[in-house]
Design a protein around this motif. Structure first.
Motif, mmCIF file in Angstrom:
data_model
loop_
_atom_site.group_PDB
_atom_site.id
_atom_site.type_symbol
_atom_site.label_atom_id
_atom_site.label_comp_id
_atom_site.label_asym_id
_atom_site.label_seq_id
_atom_site.Cartn_x
_atom_site.Cartn_y
_atom_site.Cartn_z
ATOM 1 N N CYS A 49 0.918 -1.150 0.005
ATOM 2 C CA CYS A 49 -0.004 -0.097 0.051
ATOM 3 C C CYS A 49 0.863 0.981 0.081
ATOM 4 O O CYS A 49 2.234 1.371 0.273
ATOM 5 N N THR A 50 0.165 2.424 -0.133
ATOM 6 C CA THR A 50 0.906 3.874 -0.066
ATOM 7 C C THR A 50 1.124 4.175 1.096
ATOM 8 O O THR A 50 0.577 3.512 2.149
ATOM 9 N N SER A 51 1.286 5.388 1.422
ATOM 10 C CA SER A 51 1.557 5.862 2.791
ATOM 11 C C SER A 51 0.219 6.471 3.208
ATOM 12 O O SER A 51 -0.522 6.635 2.627
ATOM 13 N N GLY A 52 0.501 6.954 4.366
ATOM 14 C CA GLY A 52 -0.719 7.490 5.300
ATOM 15 C C GLY A 52 -1.583 6.362 5.958
ATOM 16 O O GLY A 52 -1.309 5.511 6.242
ATOM 17 N N SER A 53 -2.956 7.057 5.853
ATOM 18 C CA SER A 53 -4.031 5.987 6.455
ATOM 19 C C SER A 53 -4.133 4.797 5.721
ATOM 20 O O SER A 53 -4.846 3.959 6.239
ATOM 21 N N ALA A 54 -3.798 4.581 4.476
ATOM 22 C CA ALA A 54 -4.006 3.479 3.837
ATOM 23 C C ALA A 54 -3.644 2.064 4.405
ATOM 24 O O ALA A 54 -4.450 1.156 4.465
ATOM 25 N N LEU A 55 -2.408 2.137 5.256
ATOM 26 C CA LEU A 55 -2.186 1.065 5.994
ATOM 27 C C LEU A 55 -2.773 0.823 7.227
ATOM 28 O O LEU A 55 -2.951 -0.540 7.822
ATOM 29 N N LEU A 56 -3.679 1.746 7.667
ATOM 30 C CA LEU A 56 -4.429 1.633 8.784
ATOM 31 C C LEU A 56 -5.916 0.620 8.423
ATOM 32 O O LEU A 56 -6.167 -0.153 9.297
ATOM 33 N N ASN A 57 -6.120 0.702 7.118
ATOM 34 C CA ASN A 57 -6.962 -0.258 6.724
ATOM 35 C C ASN A 57 -6.726 -1.704 6.561
ATOM 36 O O ASN A 57 -7.672 -2.472 6.527
ATOM 37 N N TYR A 58 -5.399 -2.112 6.737
ATOM 38 C CA TYR A 58 -5.010 -3.254 6.827
ATOM 39 C C TYR A 58 -5.443 -3.949 8.174
ATOM 40 O O TYR A 58 -5.215 -5.366 8.242
ATOM 41 N N TYR A 59 -5.763 -3.080 9.080
ATOM 42 C CA TYR A 59 -5.605 -3.611 10.572
ATOM 43 C C TYR A 59 -6.510 -4.905 10.973
ATOM 44 O O TYR A 59 -6.040 -5.873 11.595
#
Length: 290
Positions: free
Chosen positions: A75-85
């Motif tokens: 994923c890209t940076s920022g809140s994108a990786l929070l959606n992986y949680y």
């Protein structure tokens, strides 16, 4: 073949290939463009494009669960990786080898009001087996602040030698961290996170690799059995007059039918199975749906 010009991107994709990670689920973005270039231009990888990060993570989770091998999600940076949680938590408790590759901005762009920036290091807390926070390659660009530039050295030769030495240290550190993360995901069966900072320009490519990772010993998962301990457990089991087996999460066909039938034929054993056990036998008690 086209490669990203950024050494760190080349290192990540090369070591994923070394660890035989073939399936890559990518959510499009700009900061992760170097990784997208590296993975999609190499026929070794099977790449899947899924825009929504939450869906992408669960899609990768499903592949890893079925294949029982690490699958990478990018994923890209920022809140994108929070959606992986949500998928990360599922992978942690279900022992599924999921590799999160998150692009990040350089440190000088964090906490300065730049768009889509959050503190990404160790973001998954205790729901991850290993967090690798990689270091930015030394590349002098117009975006770098004066305090990040190398100290002024009178001799051009000395300055170049110092630059190459620092870059070599960074390369060695990054290779070691990536290797450790991928090894842990494979051996311990769980999620790992590799956070990867990239500076612009992000889309430049080259025709040849500029990195040559040192060889690592690729470990394989091995189950060690203590014969003495097993014999002790067998003695306890056989001496018991009444026995109960509780079966939790299992992969399909984990236990051969002949062993299930042998257990079912033993009147001293009662078996309770969860719906996720993938075990079905008329003499077993299945979990009641509430």
């Amino acid at each position: 073949m086209n490669y990203s010009k950024i050494p760190l991107s080349q290192t990540v994709t090369t070591l994923c290939k070394t660890h035989n990670i073939k399936h890559i689920v990518i959510s499009p973005g700009s900061r992760n463009a170097p990784l997208t270039i590296g993975f999609t231009h190499d026929d070794f990888f099977n790449c899947y494009s899924i825009v929504d990060e939450r869906c992408a993570a669960f899609f990768a989770l499903g592949i890893a669960q079925q294949l029982q091998e690490p699958v990478a999600v990018v994923c890209t940076s920022g809140s994108a990786l929070l959606n992986y949680y949500p998928a990360i938590a599922e992978a942690y408790y279900s022992h599924i080898p999921l590799v999160v590759l998150s692009a990040d901005r350089p440190k000088y762009l964090i906490d300065v009001g730049d768009g889509q920036t959050i503190k990404q290091q160790n973001i998954y807390g205790e729901h991850i087996l290993y967090s690798a926070n990689l270091k930015l390659d030394l590349r002098k660009t117009e975006n770098q602040k004066p305090e990040e530039e190398l100290p002024i050295i009178k001799s051009i030769e000395n300055k170049l030698e110092r630059f190459l030495g620092l870059q070599k240290d960074i390369q060695t550190y990054n290779e070691s961290e990536i290797h450790d993360a991928l090894t842990i995901s494979k051996l311990k069966f769980g999620p790992v996170h590799i956070n990867i900072p990239f500076d612009e320009p992000l889309y430049e490519t080259v025709n040849e690799l500029v990195i040559n990772p040192k060889p690592f010993k690729i470990e394989t998962r091995q189950e060690k059995v203590d014969d003495f301990e097993i014999k002790s457990l067998v003695d306890v089991w056989q001496s018991a007059k009444r026995k109960m087996i509780l079966v939790g999460v299992l992969q399909p066909n984990s236990i051969e039918e002949k062993w299930l039938q042998e257990i079912a034929d033993d009147d001293s054993i009662i078996v309770f199975t969860e719906t996720t056990s993938n075990l079905h036998h008329p003499d077993f008690f299945q979990e009641l749906i509430k």
